[in-house]
Design a protein around this motif. Sequence first.
Motif, PDB file in Angstrom:
ATOM      1  N   SER A   1       0.890  -1.168  -0.011  1.00 35.66           N
ATOM      2  CA  SER A   1       0.094  -0.112  -0.077  1.00 35.66           C
ATOM      3  C   SER A   1       0.885   1.072  -0.037  1.00 35.66           C
ATOM      4  N   GLY A   2       0.422   2.242  -0.776  1.00 31.39           N
ATOM      5  CA  GLY A   2       1.380   3.229  -0.704  1.00 31.39           C
ATOM      6  C   GLY A   2       0.596   4.762  -0.925  1.00 31.39           C
ATOM      7  N   LEU A   3       1.366   5.743  -0.268  1.00 29.60           N
ATOM      8  CA  LEU A   3       0.411   6.974  -0.372  1.00 29.60           C
ATOM      9  C   LEU A   3       1.261   7.851  -1.502  1.00 29.60           C
ATOM     10  N   TYR A   4       0.655   8.265  -2.452  1.00 28.38           N
ATOM     11  CA  TYR A   4       0.861   8.755  -3.520  1.00 28.38           C
ATOM     12  C   TYR A   4       0.047  10.215  -3.501  1.00 28.38           C
ATOM     13  N   VAL A   5       0.983  11.237  -3.266  1.00 23.59           N
ATOM     14  CA  VAL A   5       0.365  12.618  -2.916  1.00 23.59           C
ATOM     15  C   VAL A   5      -0.295  13.099  -3.985  1.00 23.59           C
ATOM     16  N   THR A   6      -0.157  13.369  -5.192  1.00 24.12           N
ATOM     17  CA  THR A   6      -0.821  13.964  -6.058  1.00 24.12           C
ATOM     18  C   THR A   6      -1.784  13.264  -6.582  1.00 24.12           C
ATOM     19  N   HIS A   7      -1.601  11.909  -6.608  1.00 19.71           N
ATOM     20  CA  HIS A   7      -2.648  10.976  -6.977  1.00 19.71           C
ATOM     21  C   HIS A   7      -3.854  11.060  -6.011  1.00 19.71           C
ATOM     22  N   SER A   8      -3.613  11.329  -4.834  1.00 16.81           N
ATOM     23  CA  SER A   8      -4.634  11.159  -3.905  1.00 16.81           C
ATOM     24  C   SER A   8      -5.705  12.516  -4.135  1.00 16.81           C
ATOM     25  N   LEU A   9      -5.508  13.538  -5.227  1.00 17.79           N
ATOM     26  CA  LEU A   9      -6.609  14.285  -5.541  1.00 17.79           C
ATOM     27  C   LEU A   9      -7.370  13.961  -6.539  1.00 17.79           C
ATOM     28  N   TYR A  10      -7.214  12.890  -6.892  1.00 21.77           N
ATOM     29  CA  TYR A  10      -8.375  12.198  -7.825  1.00 21.77           C
ATOM     30  C   TYR A  10      -9.687  11.746  -6.982  1.00 21.77           C
ATOM     31  N   ASN A  11     -10.608  12.352  -7.423  1.00 18.55           N
ATOM     32  CA  ASN A  11     -12.021  11.739  -6.946  1.00 18.55           C
ATOM     33  C   ASN A  11     -12.108  10.373  -7.492  1.00 18.55           C
ATOM     34  N   HIS A  12     -13.478   9.774  -7.012  1.00 20.31           N
ATOM     35  CA  HIS A  12     -13.768   8.512  -7.568  1.00 20.31           C
ATOM     36  C   HIS A  12     -15.009   8.397  -8.443  1.00 20.31           C
TER      37      HIS A  12
END
Length: 637
Positions: free
Chosen positions: A481-492
């Motif tokens: 499992s990883g925390l990807y900072v910019t990818h975290s801005l994608y909504n579902h």
Amino acid sequence: MDTARELVLTLKQGNNSHVGYGLQKEGEALVGHILQNMLKSPLPTLVPETKNEEDSIRYREEGNQHFVMGDDTEAIKCYTMSLAYANDGELMSHAYANRSAALYRKQMFKECLIDIDSALDLGYPEEKRKKLKERGAKAIEEIKKKLKIKKDDPIDTEKLMNMCLSEKVTEVPITVRYRNGKTENKEEINKNGQINGNKEDSVNDCGIPPTKEKEPRYLADEGPLKLTYGPSKEAPAVSDGVTIAFSRKYGRHLVASKEFKPGDVVSFEDPYAHIIYTQKYYTHCHHCLSRSYNLIPCPKCPMSVYCSENCRSVAWDMAHQLECPILAVLGNLFNVDKDKVRMLTKIVRFLIVVTAKGKKITELREDMKVAECNPDNRTAGFTHEGILDSNNAQSALSLATNMTTRPLIGVSAFACISALGAILLSTQTNFFCKKYEMDQLKDIDNIPELKFCGSLMFRACVIMSSNCFTIQQEPGVKTGSGLYVTHSLYNHSCAPNTFRHFEGLTMITRALEPIYPGDQIFTGYGAAYAHMPRSERKEKIMQDYFFECNCPACSSDWPMYNEILQHHVGSISKNKELVEKLKSYKQRLVKNMYDIDAVKSVLGILYKEVSQPCEEIVHAEQYLKSYYLGKFNHMST
Ligand SMILES: C[S@@+](CC[C@H](N)C(=O)[O-])C[C@H]1O[C@@H](n2cnc3c(N)ncnc32)[C@H](O)[C@@H]1O
């Protein structure tokens, strides 16, 4: 619970539901309060899991049983465990030697030789060496066969290895030679607790580079990975042509300002922090998460294993020197379930990274004060240079927390996990400059940064539970499992207009559909309309991410893939004109199944001409995804 309620109320009053900032003071108070209470009652004794002869032999014997039964893969895993638990060179040599037998039978001859070399190097008993060398000689014969070298040609093991890797035979080397004789143990830890070894050296113990996986097809077709319009100025991990937006309804989200065609790279990024799943502990490298059959152990703990000396040493420097004693006690914690243990490993890793192993706590505090003062949700966590930076602590700490929508019970549970994390760090490691005894923690103010770091871990809990991505380097294999900072801005969306795939630890997002300026760019959080009924999706999304999904698949209740395919939902087969238009692309694909441009063109046309759900769109999307997910790599041309 009352302190947790106060925290949530304060955040609600401040209208700070989306970003990570705005909860530092209250977070410290909450974790401090829980820490104080925890330390009042007797804590469970912490029993570290250690390397020992008994377990090493037990796992070796288990491996032998699997070997006898013909299950080489399971045998290799058990021998790796035996190796990880071995507390001296001889036990290690037995584990390597037995693993080489399973590797030989699995026809992994290069890997087999690597293990034989390590076994001999570690002093495998004299009386057994003959058999091992015979296996080595047979492995060499097999490799020679593969390389079409004549049976009696003399050959140098190391040169042979290099030849195996390049698969090119330019000259036939002269002697058969094992690298035995040298007995110094590369895994020794020096006085400073550092692992000795050359960091530049991307090779395994015996000097042979690990096998390179075949290059993915798309890299050969497209060349090195690059963003479609080059990097965006505000968030370099996303392509220019994507902007960060904020709204009450969606929080922060990504919107296209240029057109993206199916297959275009919208973003790619390395993880800010990542961990391996416990189920993969003895089959995958704990640093790069790749599958390996020649895993080598951490010299201190029986938990961590690596695919190469390089990964072992990078992991040690990055975090493992602090995590090592914590991982050793985590597995033996009573009354702490697996999910909580996973969260603990994640937040300890996050804390180590965000504070640069505790060296930048003061600096971080100052930076956070500045970040807390930014009233603009859209630019929360932007660096001094005005960017959302994948590797920056402030950026990572700005991600969505869902603090105002989480149930209080969850908030309290996270605060308890964080308090436990703080106790483990202070009593098992030198993170706070020295190792503390449990008694010294009674007055938590004795350790100046304890509450602050506890609150950072609390923040890591709420951030990571809403933002982490599962890492899948091979189709269907979830390794970590990883925390990807910019990818975290994608909504579902349950029918997202992009899809993700991995190159090592790098996560890549590509357009699945044509995306036009003004469109929101969505990813899928694992609840796809393709495979999960609407009611289940809604429940999962609400439970894990605290929002009501209103994507087209949910609003119009699209059928799932199997139904679409079975009943030809939305099929274009009766639309003669469209069928004719697509004919030439179909012919191109019949000629060359890897003509991915033909698939992209088909998708472009279909999306313009028909609406979803549609059978042919499902087929074309699956094709495109399979190509990038590496499912075609295993097919013959
Ligand atoms: C990974 S973050 C996405 C970025 C987030 N919107 C933000 O403000 O930083 C996940 C959270 O975003 C929100 N979110 C994601 N998809 C959404 C959607 N389709 N509609 C509304 N909120 C959504 C939810 O709060 C969810 O827990």
